[in-house]
Write a protein that holds these residues in place. Structure first.
Motif, PDB file in Angstrom:
ATOM      1  N   ALA A 197      -5.499 -14.551  -0.154  1.00  0.00           N
ATOM      2  CA  ALA A 197      -6.380 -13.512  -0.800  1.00  0.00           C
ATOM      3  C   ALA A 197      -7.185 -13.271   0.018  1.00  0.00           C
ATOM      4  CB  ALA A 197      -6.439 -14.901  -1.758  1.00  0.00           C
ATOM      5  N   PRO A 198      -7.884 -13.042  -0.582  1.00  0.00           N
ATOM      6  CA  PRO A 198      -9.551 -12.751   0.007  1.00  0.00           C
ATOM      7  C   PRO A 198     -10.775 -13.969  -0.601  1.00  0.00           C
ATOM      8  CG  PRO A 198      -8.594 -10.465  -0.839  1.00  0.00           C
ATOM      9  CD  PRO A 198      -7.706 -11.768  -1.134  1.00  0.00           C
ATOM     10  N   GLY A 199     -11.596 -14.134   0.744  1.00  0.00           N
ATOM     11  CA  GLY A 199     -12.348 -14.923  -0.381  1.00  0.00           C
ATOM     12  C   GLY A 199     -12.838 -15.359  -1.573  1.00  0.00           C
ATOM     13  N   PRO A 200     -13.375 -13.533  -2.209  1.00  0.00           N
ATOM     14  CA  PRO A 200     -13.706 -13.996  -3.338  1.00  0.00           C
ATOM     15  C   PRO A 200     -13.028 -13.973  -4.200  1.00  0.00           C
ATOM     16  CG  PRO A 200     -14.855 -12.378  -1.710  1.00  0.00           C
ATOM     17  CD  PRO A 200     -13.574 -12.623  -0.557  1.00  0.00           C
ATOM     18  N   ALA A 201     -11.612 -14.010  -3.754  1.00  0.00           N
ATOM     19  CA  ALA A 201     -10.654 -14.418  -5.306  1.00  0.00           C
ATOM     20  C   ALA A 201     -10.684 -15.904  -5.617  1.00  0.00           C
ATOM     21  CB  ALA A 201      -9.370 -14.074  -4.320  1.00  0.00           C
ATOM     22  N   ARG A 202     -11.574 -16.302  -4.814  1.00  0.00           N
ATOM     23  CA  ARG A 202     -11.224 -17.965  -4.990  1.00  0.00           C
ATOM     24  C   ARG A 202     -11.327 -18.769  -5.929  1.00  0.00           C
ATOM     25  NH1 ARG A 202     -10.687 -23.047  -1.681  1.00  0.00           N
ATOM     26  NH2 ARG A 202     -10.902 -21.913  -0.038  1.00  0.00           N
ATOM     27  N   LEU A 203     -12.983 -17.939  -7.258  1.00  0.00           N
ATOM     28  CA  LEU A 203     -13.278 -18.975  -8.257  1.00  0.00           C
ATOM     29  C   LEU A 203     -11.924 -18.480  -9.259  1.00  0.00           C
ATOM     30  CD1 LEU A 203     -14.776 -20.742  -9.903  1.00  0.00           C
ATOM     31  CD2 LEU A 203     -16.276 -18.634 -10.305  1.00  0.00           C
ATOM     32  N   ALA A 204     -12.130 -16.824  -8.492  1.00  0.00           N
ATOM     33  CA  ALA A 204     -10.613 -16.074 -10.226  1.00  0.00           C
ATOM     34  C   ALA A 204      -9.691 -16.995  -9.995  1.00  0.00           C
ATOM     35  CB  ALA A 204     -10.831 -14.718  -9.937  1.00  0.00           C
ATOM     36  N   LYS A 262      -8.852  -1.245  -0.265  1.00  0.00           N
ATOM     37  CA  LYS A 262      -9.714  -1.159  -1.117  1.00  0.00           C
ATOM     38  C   LYS A 262      -9.715  -1.657  -2.218  1.00  0.00           C
ATOM     39  CE  LYS A 262     -12.584   2.151   1.555  1.00  0.00           C
ATOM     40  NZ  LYS A 262     -13.248   3.414   1.643  1.00  0.00           N
ATOM     41  N   HIS A 263      -8.772  -0.763  -3.005  1.00  0.00           N
ATOM     42  CA  HIS A 263      -8.033  -1.244  -4.206  1.00  0.00           C
ATOM     43  C   HIS A 263      -7.624  -3.052  -4.741  1.00  0.00           C
ATOM     44  CE1 HIS A 263      -8.874   3.057  -5.982  1.00  0.00           C
ATOM     45  NE2 HIS A 263      -7.706   3.366  -5.056  1.00  0.00           N
ATOM     46  N   TYR A 264      -6.496  -2.903  -3.408  1.00  0.00           N
ATOM     47  CA  TYR A 264      -6.379  -4.131  -3.543  1.00  0.00           C
ATOM     48  C   TYR A 264      -7.355  -5.381  -3.546  1.00  0.00           C
ATOM     49  CZ  TYR A 264      -4.329  -8.589  -0.835  1.00  0.00           C
ATOM     50  OH  TYR A 264      -3.554  -9.714  -0.791  1.00  0.00           O
ATOM     51  N   GLU A 265      -8.407  -5.013  -2.267  1.00  0.00           N
ATOM     52  CA  GLU A 265      -9.189  -6.149  -3.050  1.00  0.00           C
ATOM     53  C   GLU A 265     -10.004  -5.704  -3.735  1.00  0.00           C
ATOM     54  OE1 GLU A 265     -11.730  -4.403   1.238  1.00  0.00           O
ATOM     55  OE2 GLU A 265     -10.491  -5.726   2.695  1.00  0.00           O
ATOM     56  N   ASP A 266     -10.043  -4.816  -4.822  1.00  0.00           N
ATOM     57  CA  ASP A 266     -11.112  -5.143  -6.308  1.00  0.00           C
ATOM     58  C   ASP A 266      -9.795  -5.624  -6.855  1.00  0.00           C
ATOM     59  OD1 ASP A 266     -13.583  -3.601  -5.114  1.00  0.00           O
ATOM     60  OD2 ASP A 266     -12.342  -1.595  -5.541  1.00  0.00           O
ATOM     61  N   PHE A 267      -8.459  -5.312  -7.151  1.00  0.00           N
ATOM     62  CA  PHE A 267      -7.986  -6.658  -7.639  1.00  0.00           C
ATOM     63  C   PHE A 267      -8.295  -7.991  -7.918  1.00  0.00           C
ATOM     64  CE2 PHE A 267      -3.874  -8.655  -8.261  1.00  0.00           C
ATOM     65  CZ  PHE A 267      -3.518  -8.731  -9.776  1.00  0.00           C
ATOM     66  N   PHE A 268      -8.299  -8.750  -6.327  1.00  0.00           N
ATOM     67  CA  PHE A 268      -8.686  -9.763  -6.343  1.00  0.00           C
ATOM     68  C   PHE A 268     -10.593  -9.953  -6.817  1.00  0.00           C
ATOM     69  CE2 PHE A 268      -4.943 -10.082  -3.419  1.00  0.00           C
ATOM     70  CZ  PHE A 268      -4.859 -10.986  -4.270  1.00  0.00           C
ATOM     71  N   ARG A 269     -10.527  -9.330  -6.759  1.00  0.00           N
ATOM     72  CA  ARG A 269     -12.961  -9.628  -7.303  1.00  0.00           C
ATOM     73  C   ARG A 269     -12.780  -9.543  -8.957  1.00  0.00           C
ATOM     74  NH1 ARG A 269     -13.967  -6.422  -3.030  1.00  0.00           N
ATOM     75  NH2 ARG A 269     -15.115  -6.974  -1.493  1.00  0.00           N
ATOM     76  N   TYR A 270     -11.690  -8.378  -9.440  1.00  0.00           N
ATOM     77  CA  TYR A 270     -11.367  -7.672 -10.846  1.00  0.00           C
ATOM     78  C   TYR A 270     -10.577  -8.685 -11.900  1.00  0.00           C
ATOM     79  CZ  TYR A 270     -15.628  -5.509  -8.721  1.00  0.00           C
ATOM     80  OH  TYR A 270     -16.584  -5.371  -7.959  1.00  0.00           O
ATOM     81  N   GLY A 271      -9.033  -7.968 -10.796  1.00  0.00           N
ATOM     82  CA  GLY A 271      -8.172  -8.153 -11.571  1.00  0.00           C
ATOM     83  C   GLY A 271      -7.469  -9.200 -11.772  1.00  0.00           C
ATOM     84  N   CYS A 272      -7.260  -9.990 -10.841  1.00  0.00           N
ATOM     85  CA  CYS A 272      -6.042 -11.239 -11.101  1.00  0.00           C
ATOM     86  C   CYS A 272      -6.174 -12.013 -11.498  1.00  0.00           C
ATOM     87  CB  CYS A 272      -6.284 -11.524  -9.344  1.00  0.00           C
ATOM     88  SG  CYS A 272      -8.292 -12.649  -8.737  1.00  0.00           S
ATOM     89  N   GLY A 273      -7.338 -11.990 -11.757  1.00  0.00           N
ATOM     90  CA  GLY A 273      -7.291 -13.406 -13.437  1.00  0.00           C
ATOM     91  C   GLY A 273      -6.121 -12.769 -14.704  1.00  0.00           C
ATOM     92  N   PHE A 279       0.558  -1.079  -0.148  1.00  0.00           N
ATOM     93  CA  PHE A 279       0.476   0.154   0.229  1.00  0.00           C
ATOM     94  C   PHE A 279       1.186   1.100  -0.092  1.00  0.00           C
ATOM     95  CE2 PHE A 279      -2.300  -3.100   2.172  1.00  0.00           C
ATOM     96  CZ  PHE A 279      -3.481  -3.534   1.527  1.00  0.00           C
ATOM     97  N   GLN A 280       2.402   1.584   0.354  1.00  0.00           N
ATOM     98  CA  GLN A 280       3.140   1.967   0.905  1.00  0.00           C
ATOM     99  C   GLN A 280       3.330   3.137  -0.742  1.00  0.00           C
ATOM    100  OE1 GLN A 280       2.919  -0.314   2.778  1.00  0.00           O
ATOM    101  NE2 GLN A 280       3.416   0.708   4.887  1.00  0.00           N
ATOM    102  N   ASN A 281       3.262   2.010  -2.321  1.00  0.00           N
ATOM    103  CA  ASN A 281       3.936   1.911  -3.330  1.00  0.00           C
ATOM    104  C   ASN A 281       2.730   2.970  -4.054  1.00  0.00           C
ATOM    105  OD1 ASN A 281       6.267   1.696  -2.685  1.00  0.00           O
ATOM    106  ND2 ASN A 281       6.302  -0.608  -3.290  1.00  0.00           N
ATOM    107  N   ILE A 282       1.623   2.877  -3.428  1.00  0.00           N
ATOM    108  CA  ILE A 282       0.372   3.634  -4.376  1.00  0.00           C
ATOM    109  C   ILE A 282       0.052   5.302  -4.650  1.00  0.00           C
ATOM    110  CG2 ILE A 282      -1.796   3.273  -4.538  1.00  0.00           C
ATOM    111  CD1 ILE A 282      -2.088   0.846  -3.316  1.00  0.00           C
ATOM    112  N   TYR A 283       0.513   5.870  -5.634  1.00  0.00           N
ATOM    113  CA  TYR A 283       0.503   7.001  -5.588  1.00  0.00           C
ATOM    114  C   TYR A 283      -0.452   7.796  -6.883  1.00  0.00           C
ATOM    115  CZ  TYR A 283       5.167   6.813  -3.001  1.00  0.00           C
ATOM    116  OH  TYR A 283       5.771   6.757  -2.262  1.00  0.00           O
TER     117      TYR A 283
END
Length: 216
Positions: free
Chosen positions: A113-120, A75-86, A56-60
């Motif tokens: 990883a957060p639970g929502p990331a399992r399927l992706a 929040k962006h990290y959690e969104d990445f696992f929902r929408y972008g980690c694939g 998180f200290q590298n996000i600007y």
């Protein structure tokens, strides 16, 4: 105090407990997480600067000298696992090394990883030839790794990029051989290591040879 997570039965995962066991991380071991997360952030008008071995200290925001607020970064990290980690790029040589090692050992993927990331995450692994049993974890990996290793008759190996996870395994399951692997070349000079405690090998061809020697 919360109970430590209980390790699933290896037989329930379809694994042979008479074989050596490899417990393998995903991010910066099998996949280029920082690269993928950086691309995801760019799509949101942000910059990911690899200035330190941190997240998180590298996000600007572009042009700013203070990193984004930690809560916003999370929040962006959690969104990445929902929408972008694939869309993450596999680490060069990782899938091929595991394919060869699977002829000698049982393999399980242990990822924080957060639970929502399992399927992706499962789909990503399958799409890149790494369709091995997947376990999601939060916090230190030592208790789960110890529980998995305790079910095997042969040697066990644990591979991760983070010293905290490697230390956790060393604390509760010192008999498990530990390897540190940092996939992103930008992170390698920044990543802390403990060569007296965990063997660090950042090239998968060399790592495969070292694992083969360990389990052979």
């Amino acid at each position: 105090m919360a109970e430590p997570p209980r390790a699933p039965r290896l037989t329930d995962l379809g694994l042979d407990t008479n074989r050596p066991l490899l417990i393998v991380d995903v991010d910066e071991v099998l996949g280029l997480f920082m690269q993928g997360f950086g691309t995801f952030l760019e799509g949101r008008g942000l910059e990911f600067r690899v200035d330190k071995f941190a997240l998180f200290q590298n996000i600007y925001r572009p042009g700013e000298s203070e990193h984004l607020a930690i809560d916003d970064g999370r929040k962006h990290y959690e969104d990445f696992f929902r929408y972008g980690c694939g869309d993450m790029t596999p680490t060069p040589g990782g899938a091929q090394a595991l394919q060869g090692l699977s002829e000698q050992a049982a393999i399980v993927i242990l990822t924080n990883a957060p639970g929502p990331a399992r399927l992706a995450r499962a789909r990503w692994l399958g799409r890149h030839g790494m369709d091995y049993p997947l376990i999601l974890n939060t916090g230190p990996k030592g208790p789960l790794a110890a529980g998995l290793a305790a079910q095997t008759a042969g040697p066990s190996v644990f591979i991760d990029d983070l010293i905290s996870n490697l230390d956790s395994v060393a604390d509760v399951a010192p008999h498990v051989t530990r390897f540190q692997h940092v996939a992103d070349p930008r992170l390698r000079p920044l990543a802390p290591s403990k060569p007296d405690l965990h063997t660090r090998i950042d090239d998968w061809d060399e790592l495969r040879a070292a694992i083969e020697q360990t389990i052979g």
